[in-house]
Design a protein around this motif. Structure first.
Motif, PDB file in Angstrom:
ATOM      1  N   UNK A  32     -63.354  27.665 -23.870  1.00 29.69           N
ATOM      2  CA  UNK A  32     -63.927  27.262 -25.150  1.00 29.69           C
ATOM      3  C   UNK A  32     -65.137  28.107 -25.550  1.00 29.69           C
ATOM      4  N   UNK A  33     -65.436  29.122 -24.771  1.00 25.26           N
ATOM      5  CA  UNK A  33     -66.574  29.996 -25.047  1.00 25.26           C
ATOM      6  C   UNK A  33     -66.105  31.274 -25.740  1.00 25.26           C
ATOM      7  N   UNK A  34     -67.000  31.856 -26.508  1.00 22.04           N
ATOM      8  CA  UNK A  34     -66.759  33.183 -27.075  1.00 22.04           C
ATOM      9  C   UNK A  34     -67.320  34.187 -26.072  1.00 22.04           C
ATOM     10  N   UNK A  35     -66.463  35.077 -25.572  1.00 20.58           N
ATOM     11  CA  UNK A  35     -66.846  36.045 -24.533  1.00 20.58           C
ATOM     12  C   UNK A  35     -66.763  37.438 -25.154  1.00 20.58           C
TER      13      UNK A  35
ATOM     14  N   UNK B  39     -71.727  35.339 -23.430  1.00 22.61           N
ATOM     15  CA  UNK B  39     -70.894  34.136 -23.410  1.00 22.61           C
ATOM     16  C   UNK B  39     -71.606  33.066 -24.234  1.00 22.61           C
ATOM     17  N   UNK B  40     -71.012  32.668 -25.341  1.00 21.54           N
ATOM     18  CA  UNK B  40     -71.638  31.730 -26.267  1.00 21.54           C
ATOM     19  C   UNK B  40     -70.763  30.498 -26.451  1.00 21.54           C
ATOM     20  N   UNK B  41     -71.401  29.342 -26.415  1.00 23.81           N
ATOM     21  CA  UNK B  41     -70.705  28.092 -26.725  1.00 23.81           C
ATOM     22  C   UNK B  41     -71.740  27.047 -27.114  1.00 23.81           C
TER      23      UNK B  41
ATOM     24  N   UNK C 234     -75.040  32.702 -22.223  1.00 20.58           N
ATOM     25  CA  UNK C 234     -75.007  33.186 -20.842  1.00 20.58           C
ATOM     26  C   UNK C 234     -74.545  34.644 -20.843  1.00 20.58           C
ATOM     27  N   UNK C 235     -74.703  35.295 -19.709  1.00 18.97           N
ATOM     28  CA  UNK C 235     -74.246  36.670 -19.557  1.00 18.97           C
ATOM     29  C   UNK C 235     -73.226  36.731 -18.424  1.00 18.97           C
TER      30      UNK C 235
END
Length: 628
Positions: free
Chosen positions: A399-402, A466-468, A478-479
């Motif tokens: 569910x995160x944008x990576x 990494x965005x959610x 996050x990275x």
């Protein structure tokens, strides 16, 4: 493809050539090729600034420049180099290079533009990479001239690729939206990562001017296997005797029998092979290892994959958390930067991962914000074309944008930048807030590593954002890091922090990994983390008009200064080293990638590592404020 490039209009092809010539000239000036920078000086004309370099035969080379500041004081402002005979230009001289007062003799073969006369001197304009490099080649040492020929070929390959990118961009965007959806920020999970890689592949490298070119590959290869086309293809397979292979394979890995090679399951293992390596490169590797008579190439292709930004690393479409890194018989970012996989780099990647895990255990605040791909599984048969890395990404990212950092400034379907879409979804349209959160985490993490004596080769391709959104609606950034070979480590600092648990030189294959002091670590930290992962975005987003350059540089400097303060800045402390050698230094190390990668041999350049060979440039962080 035609010479003009996939049927493009002349003006489109000329635009691509102009862009490339400008980037090449900027790189050659930055790296001081044939003394272009050190033997020259700035002169001013009514139309702008020119860099003037005298030659022994009485000529003067003139390059139109503009103030830059990102790794060099000046960059080329036009795709033009002028050779002039006669007196040098002086400040206030009314002559305009390349604009003759009366007709002259035509230029020599390979040159472009025209010759002309003014005040008894002649000038010739050079407006293509072949012509520019031909002029500079004549000034180089005879032992180096073959490198100029090789770089000219790189430029030709890159120009072909640039024209292809322009021709297929709409087609590729349609393919991306059909597979992943019309909204960029809906490209979630690890299956969405390669889609962002495709957008990034249409960009130029922040430093290396011909990064889009790949040695020996034509349009057919690029369309079928390169990330910019977002293709899908099946892997090829080689059954290799078990005793010839070092390493381990993932669970549920294909067997020779499953690939149509019955009777070999008890004696052989299946090594994946990139389709581009099949043929003469693979046959050569088998001959070199004595496996030609015992290894068997399966006729059946198996496991569909999509290329990531590195091209040699592919994501499995049915198992997107597993990336397979496979050697390719090509080169990019320099003739000597081959895309094969030396077995020692697999050892070093696993050792680097273990080291980073040790640091995170001791620095628990990064436990939930710094994610790491698992790189301890690999296999090789003792040759750089008979190898594979099996990279497993963390679970729970569906569910995160990576997004790889390299994709942030890329154009997305619809025309806006990727970073604009991310800012809209996660930061209310505030791009500065997004960059602030990213820089805070990145620089805190990388300076913390420096405190242990570690710098990573974690450039834009090797870090993903990494965005959610969390359950309370707040954005979480996050990275995700990968590719841990090639670090530089101050063994003294590392032992001070980790004691007996510290790895030593024997844990890494590359003897260049460990140093007895800070300098190699500072150089890598500066050229990768500061320049490529921070400074490049300040200058890049300012050029895109997203914020004033001064505001963006102040943000980089402030976040770096805060991270350095956390290290401690007393005498001998790591923070003091970074403050003196990065934050407040008058000049900073800069990668000389063209010089070490193609133009000069290692013997001539003195480069122990072509990716870690440096010149110097201005410290743009000083423009963000006076030293504290």
């Amino acid at each position: 493809m035609t010479a003009r490039g996939a049927g493009l209009p002349d003006e489109t092809a000329d635009a691509a050539q102009g862009e490339l010539v400008t980037r090449v000239l900027s790189a050659l000036l930055r790296e001081d090729v044939v003394g272009l920078r050190s033997a020259g000086r700035l002169v001013h004309r009514p139309d702008g600034a020119w860099w003037q370099r005298p030659c022994e035969d009485g000529r003067f080379l003139l390059l139109p420049v503009v103030e830059d500041g990102f790794q060099c004081e000046y960059a080329a402002r036009l795709p033009l180099l002028v050779a002039e005979f006669g007196d040098p230009l002086e400040p206030g001289d009314p002559r305009e290079p390349g604009a003759p007062e009366e007709p002259g003799e035509p230029g020599e073969p390979g040159q472009s533009g025209q010759s002309g006369q003014f005040r008894g001197s002649a000038s010739v304009r050079y407006e293509t990479c072949d012509a520019v490099l031909g002029v500079l080649r004549a000034l180089a040492h005879p032992l180096d001239q073959a490198g100029f020929d090789a770089f000219a070929e790189e430029c030709r390959q890159t120009l072909t690729t640039m024209r292809l990118h322009t021709a297929v961009r709409d087609e590729v965007f349609d393919r991306l939206t059909a597979r992943h959806g019309p909204r960029v920020t809906d490209w979630t999970g690890l299956s969405g990562g390669p889609a962002y890689d495709t957008l990034a592949a249409h960009l130029d490298h922040p430093v290396y001017p011909t990064a889009r070119g790949r040695a020996g590959l034509d349009e057919t290869h690029l369309r079928a296997y390169a990330p910019e086309s977002h293709p899908r293809f099946a892997l090829r397979w080689l059954a290799v005797p078990q005793e010839a292979v070092t390493g381990t394979f993932p669970d549920r890995w294909p067997t020779p029998a499953a690939l149509g090679l019955p009777g070999l399951d008890g004696t052989h293992v299946a090594l994946p092979v990139h389709p581009l390596t099949v043929g003469a490169p693979l046959r050569g590797a088998l001959r070199a290892t004595g496996l030609e008579a015992r290894a068997v190439l399966a006729d059946r292709a198996h496991l569909e994959a999509v290329p990531t930004l590195s091209m040699r690393t592919v994501a499995l479409t049915d198992e997107p958390s597993l990336h397979v890194k496979l050697p390719l018989a090509t080169a990019s970012l320099g003739l000597r930067n081959r895309r094969t996989i030396k077995p020692g780099t697999l050892v070093d990647g696993a050792a680097g991962q273990r080291l980073i895990e040790q640091v995170i255990v001791r620095e628990p605040r990064f436990g939930g914000t710094i994610l790491h791909a698992e790189e301890s599984r690999y296999a090789h048969a003792g040759h750089e074309l008979l190898a594979a890395l099996f990279r497993r990404h963390p679970e729970g990212l569906q569910d995160s944008v990576v997004v790889p950092l390299a994709a942030l400034p890329a154009g997305a379907p619809g025309g806006r930048l990727v970073v604009d879409h991310l800012a809209d979804r996660f930061y209310g349209g505030d791009l500065l807030a997004l960059l602030d959160a990213f820089l805070t985490l990145l620089l805190d993490w990388q300076t913390t590593l420096f405190g242990y004596g570690i710098a990573l080769e974690s450039h834009q391709q090797n870090i993903s954002m990494v965005l959610d959104r969390q359950h309370d609606g707040r954005t979480r950034l996050r990275l995700l890091l990968k590719d841990n070979d090639g670090p530089r480590i101050n063994g003294v600092r590392l032992r001070e922090r980790l004691g007996d648990a510290a790895p030593g030189a024997g844990d890494f294959d590359d003897a260049r990994t460990f140093a007895a002091g800070d300098q190699p670590v500072v150089d890598l930290f500066t050229t990768v983390t500061v320049h490529l992962c921070a400074g490049a975005y300040a200058f890049g987003f300012a050029r895109h008009g997203r914020a004033p350059l001064a505001v963006l540089l102040r943000l980089v400097r402030d976040r770096l200064a805060e991270a350095i303060e956390r290290l401690g800045t007393g005498a001998g402390e790591p923070g003091a080293v970074l403050r003196a050698q990065v934050l407040d230094a008058p000049r900073l190390p800069v990668k000389a990638m063209v010089t070490a990668g193609t133009l000069l041999s290692k013997e001539r350049s003195g480069a122990a590592d072509i990716n870690k060979h440096y010149t110097t440039g201005p410290n743009y962080l000083l423009r963000a404020g006076s030293p504290a």
